[in-house]
Design a protein around this motif. Structure first.
Motif, PDB file in Angstrom:
ATOM      1  N   TRP A  95       0.899  -1.292   0.149  1.00 41.91           N
ATOM      2  CA  TRP A  95       0.145  -0.125  -0.133  1.00 41.91           C
ATOM      3  C   TRP A  95       0.974   1.271   0.078  1.00 41.91           C
ATOM      4  O   TRP A  95       0.395   2.054  -0.573  1.00 41.91           O
ATOM      5  CB  TRP A  95      -0.961   0.388   0.552  1.00 41.91           C
ATOM      6  CG  TRP A  95      -1.703   0.795   1.659  1.00 41.91           C
ATOM      7  CD1 TRP A  95      -2.243   2.098   2.329  1.00 41.91           C
ATOM      8  CD2 TRP A  95      -3.041   1.321   0.458  1.00 41.91           C
ATOM      9  NE1 TRP A  95      -3.095   3.208   2.215  1.00 41.91           N
ATOM     10  CE2 TRP A  95      -3.729   2.342   1.400  1.00 41.91           C
ATOM     11  CE3 TRP A  95      -3.085   1.156  -0.729  1.00 41.91           C
ATOM     12  CZ2 TRP A  95      -4.149   3.656   0.017  1.00 41.91           C
ATOM     13  CZ3 TRP A  95      -4.129   1.824  -1.180  1.00 41.91           C
ATOM     14  CH2 TRP A  95      -4.480   2.893  -0.897  1.00 41.91           C
ATOM     15  N   THR A  99       2.303   1.472  -3.360  1.00 40.51           N
ATOM     16  CA  THR A  99       0.905   1.971  -4.632  1.00 40.51           C
ATOM     17  C   THR A  99       1.136   3.715  -3.954  1.00 40.51           C
ATOM     18  O   THR A  99       0.615   4.695  -5.281  1.00 40.51           O
ATOM     19  CB  THR A  99      -0.385   1.447  -3.613  1.00 40.51           C
ATOM     20  OG1 THR A  99       0.016   0.175  -4.230  1.00 40.51           O
ATOM     21  CG2 THR A  99      -1.564   2.168  -4.519  1.00 40.51           C
ATOM     22  N   THR A 109       1.420   6.573  -6.941  1.00 40.03           N
ATOM     23  CA  THR A 109       0.831   7.257  -7.275  1.00 40.03           C
ATOM     24  C   THR A 109       0.949   8.773  -7.816  1.00 40.03           C
ATOM     25  O   THR A 109       0.693   9.599  -8.412  1.00 40.03           O
ATOM     26  CB  THR A 109      -0.770   7.438  -6.432  1.00 40.03           C
ATOM     27  OG1 THR A 109      -0.917   5.747  -6.166  1.00 40.03           O
ATOM     28  CG2 THR A 109      -1.546   7.994  -6.625  1.00 40.03           C
ATOM     29  N   VAL A 123      -0.974   1.686 -10.961  1.00 36.94           N
ATOM     30  CA  VAL A 123      -1.220   1.267  -9.827  1.00 36.94           C
ATOM     31  C   VAL A 123      -1.971   0.183  -9.714  1.00 36.94           C
ATOM     32  O   VAL A 123      -2.259  -0.833  -9.146  1.00 36.94           O
ATOM     33  CB  VAL A 123      -1.090   2.312  -8.846  1.00 36.94           C
ATOM     34  CG1 VAL A 123      -0.327   3.150  -8.826  1.00 36.94           C
ATOM     35  CG2 VAL A 123      -2.497   3.066  -7.850  1.00 36.94           C
TER      36      VAL A 123
END
Length: 297
Positions: free
Chosen positions: A3, A6, A10, A31
């Protein structure tokens, strides 16, 4: 993908595509994550919606160019995604506190907004009160509306207020259900669930249903029936009055549970909120849940 990584990817994508029409939608594809979850997680972790982050970054860069004095306002407006010089100037002045011309004369008034650096620390997130349960696809019925990920935090509570005032309050006051819609609201406990489904064709939008368990009746006008797929759900228990208890757990999911989770990742573009129908939502021991669809890594 983990996460924290990610979110870092982003931000990198948004920075590389700041001047494109909808970099947030492209970031979700980059992603491999539902725009609904990416938008929600980004906001909870950073404090900004993705659209707000992009707008602030553009206005900061426009401020740097305005100080340089080599560009006309109309050129800056179109470069940074505004339809007219007037709309750009208004946004610019709200952000920096001065107009482009004034900023050129007073460069110290520039408001910095630098690229985000994503760092998350895990503080007991795996000790949260949740269970994981595999459920066969089930059907729900409810009132549906589309929302933008940018404004949903404000608009969905208003949707609930409208629904409760129009459909629930009269029944709670003792009104006998008479219309097909009233009978469905009463019999199917519509209001037990809030359901987000990320399948809209329009970028940045999703469906939200105030729903109950569908009992197979003919769907009245004004209601929608949906079938959720077979999924494994992580069900997080929330105890306490709304909305504080739900918001607290939601934040912990994205800030503590997902980062570095060795076992699960998000499996589908949707989520469910479950609300107890037995007590007032202001009760100190009110029970609710957040259901996140997961798959094992």
């Amino acid at each position: 993908m983990e996460w924290t990584e990610t979110l870092r990817r982003t931000v990198d994508y948004l920075e590389a595509h700041l001047l494109e029409e909808d970099p947030a939608e492209g970031a979700a594809r980059e992603v491999w994550l539902s725009p609904l979850y990416l938008q929600k997680g980004f906001r909870l972790v950073t404090g900004y919606s993705m659209g707000e982050y992009v707008r602030k970054r553009r206005l900061y860069l426009a401020g740097l160019e305005a100080i340089g004095g080599r560009e006309k306002v109309i050129d800056l407006a179109y470069r940074y995604g505004y339809d007219t010089p007037e709309s750009f100037s208004k946004a610019f002045s709200r952000f920096h506190g001065v107009s482009p011309a004034q900023l050129r004369q007073n460069p110290e008034r520039l408001v910095p907004f630098l690229p985000l650096k994503i760092t998350l620390s895990i503080k007991g997130g795996h000790g949260m009160d949740y269970t994981v349960e595999k459920l066969e696809g089930f059907r729900l019925i409810g009132v549906e509306r589309e929302f933008s990920g940018e404004t949903s935090y404000l608009d969905i509570p208003k949707f609930w207020d409208e629904f409760i005032t129009a459909h629930c309050a009269p029944l709670w006051a003792g009104k006998k259900p008479e219309t097909a819609l009233e009978k469905a609201v009463y019999a199917c406990n519509i209001g037990e669930f809030g359901v987000c489904i990320d399948d809209c064709a329009a970028p940045g939008r999703f469906r939200y249903l105030i729903a109950g368990r569908y009992d197979g009746r003919e769907v009245p006008e004004g209601l929608t029936a949906v079938t959720l797929p077979d999924l494994e759900w992580a069900r997080f228990r929330c105890s306490g009055p709304l909305p504080e208890s739900l918001q607290t757990v939601n934040t912990k999911i994205f800030r503590e549970w997902l980062p570095g989770n060795p076992e699960f990742e998000i499996a589908w573009g949707g989520n469910i909120e479950w609300y107890s129908m037995e007590k007032e939502t202001s009760a100190p021991d009110y029970e609710s849940e957040i259901w996140i669809p997961v798959k094992r890594k």
